[in-house]
Design a protein around this motif. Structure first.
Motif, PDB file in Angstrom:
ATOM      1  N   THR A 196      43.711  87.682  40.978  1.00 16.89           N
ATOM      2  CA  THR A 196      44.178  87.602  39.593  1.00 16.89           C
ATOM      3  C   THR A 196      45.403  86.707  39.564  1.00 16.89           C
ATOM      4  N   ILE A 197      45.388  85.686  38.718  1.00 20.72           N
ATOM      5  CA  ILE A 197      46.570  84.862  38.487  1.00 20.72           C
ATOM      6  C   ILE A 197      47.370  85.509  37.360  1.00 20.72           C
ATOM      7  N   ILE A 198      48.663  85.667  37.578  1.00 19.28           N
ATOM      8  CA  ILE A 198      49.534  86.320  36.599  1.00 19.28           C
ATOM      9  C   ILE A 198      50.418  85.257  35.949  1.00 19.28           C
ATOM     10  N   ASP A 199      50.254  85.071  34.651  1.00 15.24           N
ATOM     11  CA  ASP A 199      50.958  84.034  33.885  1.00 15.24           C
ATOM     12  C   ASP A 199      50.819  82.659  34.558  1.00 15.24           C
TER      13      ASP A 199
ATOM     14  N   ILE B 165      50.860  97.694  31.334  1.00 15.10           N
ATOM     15  CA  ILE B 165      51.876  98.486  30.643  1.00 15.10           C
ATOM     16  C   ILE B 165      52.352  97.742  29.402  1.00 15.10           C
ATOM     17  N   PRO B 166      52.305  98.380  28.239  1.00 10.78           N
ATOM     18  CA  PRO B 166      52.795  97.709  27.030  1.00 10.78           C
ATOM     19  C   PRO B 166      54.298  97.487  27.079  1.00 10.78           C
ATOM     20  N   ALA B 167      54.708  96.317  26.616  1.00 14.57           N
ATOM     21  CA  ALA B 167      56.131  95.975  26.505  1.00 14.57           C
ATOM     22  C   ALA B 167      56.330  95.229  25.192  1.00 14.57           C
TER      23      ALA B 167
ATOM     24  N   LEU C  29      52.615  92.268  27.552  1.00 16.14           N
ATOM     25  CA  LEU C  29      52.083  93.197  28.534  1.00 16.14           C
ATOM     26  C   LEU C  29      52.773  92.993  29.876  1.00 16.14           C
ATOM     27  N   ASN C  30      52.973  94.083  30.595  1.00 12.61           N
ATOM     28  CA  ASN C  30      53.456  94.053  31.970  1.00 12.61           C
ATOM     29  C   ASN C  30      52.330  94.487  32.903  1.00 12.61           C
ATOM     30  N   LEU C  31      52.498  94.214  34.185  1.00 12.45           N
ATOM     31  CA  LEU C  31      51.500  94.590  35.193  1.00 12.45           C
ATOM     32  C   LEU C  31      52.203  95.294  36.339  1.00 12.45           C
ATOM     33  N   TYR C  32      51.714  96.474  36.700  1.00 13.58           N
ATOM     34  CA  TYR C  32      52.262  97.213  37.832  1.00 13.58           C
ATOM     35  C   TYR C  32      51.215  97.338  38.927  1.00 13.58           C
ATOM     36  N   ASP C  33      51.577  96.871  40.117  1.00 12.53           N
ATOM     37  CA  ASP C  33      50.702  96.946  41.281  1.00 12.53           C
ATOM     38  C   ASP C  33      51.120  98.155  42.114  1.00 12.53           C
ATOM     39  N   PRO C  34      50.313  99.217  42.155  1.00 10.84           N
ATOM     40  CA  PRO C  34      50.738 100.438  42.854  1.00 10.84           C
ATOM     41  C   PRO C  34      50.749 100.311  44.377  1.00 10.84           C
TER      42      PRO C  34
ATOM     43  N   GLY D  71      57.025  90.042  32.729  1.00 15.39           N
ATOM     44  CA  GLY D  71      57.001  88.983  31.728  1.00 15.39           C
ATOM     45  C   GLY D  71      58.408  88.487  31.432  1.00 15.39           C
ATOM     46  N   ASP D  72      58.800  88.499  30.162  1.00 17.45           N
ATOM     47  CA  ASP D  72      60.113  87.982  29.778  1.00 17.45           C
ATOM     48  C   ASP D  72      61.236  89.005  29.918  1.00 17.45           C
ATOM     49  N   ILE D  73      60.932  90.229  30.288  1.00 15.70           N
ATOM     50  CA  ILE D  73      61.978  91.210  30.554  1.00 15.70           C
ATOM     51  C   ILE D  73      62.581  90.895  31.919  1.00 15.70           C
ATOM     52  N   GLY D  74      63.878  90.700  31.941  1.00  9.75           N
ATOM     53  CA  GLY D  74      64.537  90.304  33.184  1.00  9.75           C
ATOM     54  C   GLY D  74      64.592  88.803  33.382  1.00  9.75           C
ATOM     55  N   ALA D  75      64.101  88.067  32.391  1.00 13.93           N
ATOM     56  CA  ALA D  75      64.104  86.610  32.492  1.00 13.93           C
ATOM     57  C   ALA D  75      65.531  86.077  32.525  1.00 13.93           C
ATOM     58  N   ALA D  76      65.724  85.015  33.296  1.00 18.61           N
ATOM     59  CA  ALA D  76      67.027  84.364  33.384  1.00 18.61           C
ATOM     60  C   ALA D  76      66.838  82.861  33.233  1.00 18.61           C
TER      61      ALA D  76
END
Length: 252
Positions: free
Chosen positions: A42-45, A136-138, A147-152, A160-165
């Motif tokens: 899976t390619i993420i963004d 995960i909804p964001a 949307l966020n993605l969590y790999d267990p 995504g853009d949360i934590g972006a700098a």
């Protein structure tokens, strides 16, 4: 471009690529990620159209393009997914996106038969028969359908853009290999504060998101721009900083 294997086991891998110091000054720097399990990828963004050549070349060194089955898009912005039509031309993949953006990303070449539309509450997504990641909804952080993605397995949370700098390009120049991880958190906040205050409209969705992700076992937060928060201490510092940040305000 800079690449980094963030997690690796015999059948599972999470890879980062970004920090293109050769990009034009008018192009925003983005992070792209590749999640592989049992050779299914899976390619993420996947990034913008101007990054397609370098990103696809880097990922081709890690996985056969025929094994790329999914493209996860955190939201609809062009820096996130405007290269979609090119990715669909070289892979037999389906794009995972929040349902509210399904009509919008058709302008990037997606069609209903190759979309997996995620409802507002998120979902657990089976990438293979024996492995699933969490979507995960964001919402409203900053996109109304992010949307966020969590790999267990790796315990990596893609935010995504949360934590972006927004790190100035001149801070990367002259470095043979730019750093990937946050080293000095207090210094790093100066690159994050404007973006979060300007592009995220409300504190309420922030608190909902923090409450949700605080229940996860997270070893690493990987955003779509900037540096990675590695280790529980750094993850905790970011969540605490974000929790105390007042969103929805902007003064020049």
């Amino acid at each position: 471009m800079t690449s980094e294997i963030l997690y690796e086991s015999p059948n599972h891998k999470f890879i980062y690529i970004g920090k293109d110091v050769d990009r034009p000054d008018y192009i925003i720097d983005t992070n792209q990620y590749l999640l592989i399990h049992d050779e299914v990828a899976t390619i993420i963004d996947p990034g913008g159209i101007e990054m397609f050549s370098s990103v696809s070349s880097a990922f081709a060194g890690e996985v056969r393009m025929s094994n790329v089955k999914f493209i996860f898009s955190s939201h609809q912005d062009p820096d996130v997914v405007s290269a979609l039509a090119l990715w669909l031309s070289i892979t037999d993949s389906k794009i995972i996106i929040d349902r509210i953006w399904s009509a919008f990303i058709s302008h990037y070449g997606a069609k209903p038969n190759n979309m997996i539309m995620v409802e507002d509450g998120g979902m657990k997504f089976n990438m293979t028969k024996d492995y699933a990641f969490d979507i995960i909804p964001a919402h409203y952080l900053h996109s109304p359908g992010q949307l966020n993605l969590y790999d267990p397995i790796s315990k990596i949370l893609f935010t995504g853009d949360i934590g972006a700098a927004l790190i100035p390009k001149e801070d990367l120049k002259g470095k043979r290999r730019p750093n990937v991880f946050v080293q000095d958190f207090d210094n790093h906040t100066k690159y994050m504060e404007f973006f979060h205050k300007r592009f995220m409209p409300s504190n309420e969705p922030k608190k909902i998101w923090i409450d949700r992700v605080s229940k996860l076992d997270v070893e690493m937060i990987v955003p779509q721009h900037g540096l990675i928060f590695k280790g529980k201490d750094m993850v905790g510092k970011f969540l605490n900083w974000f929790n105390n940040l007042n969103l929805g305000i902007y003064s020049k």
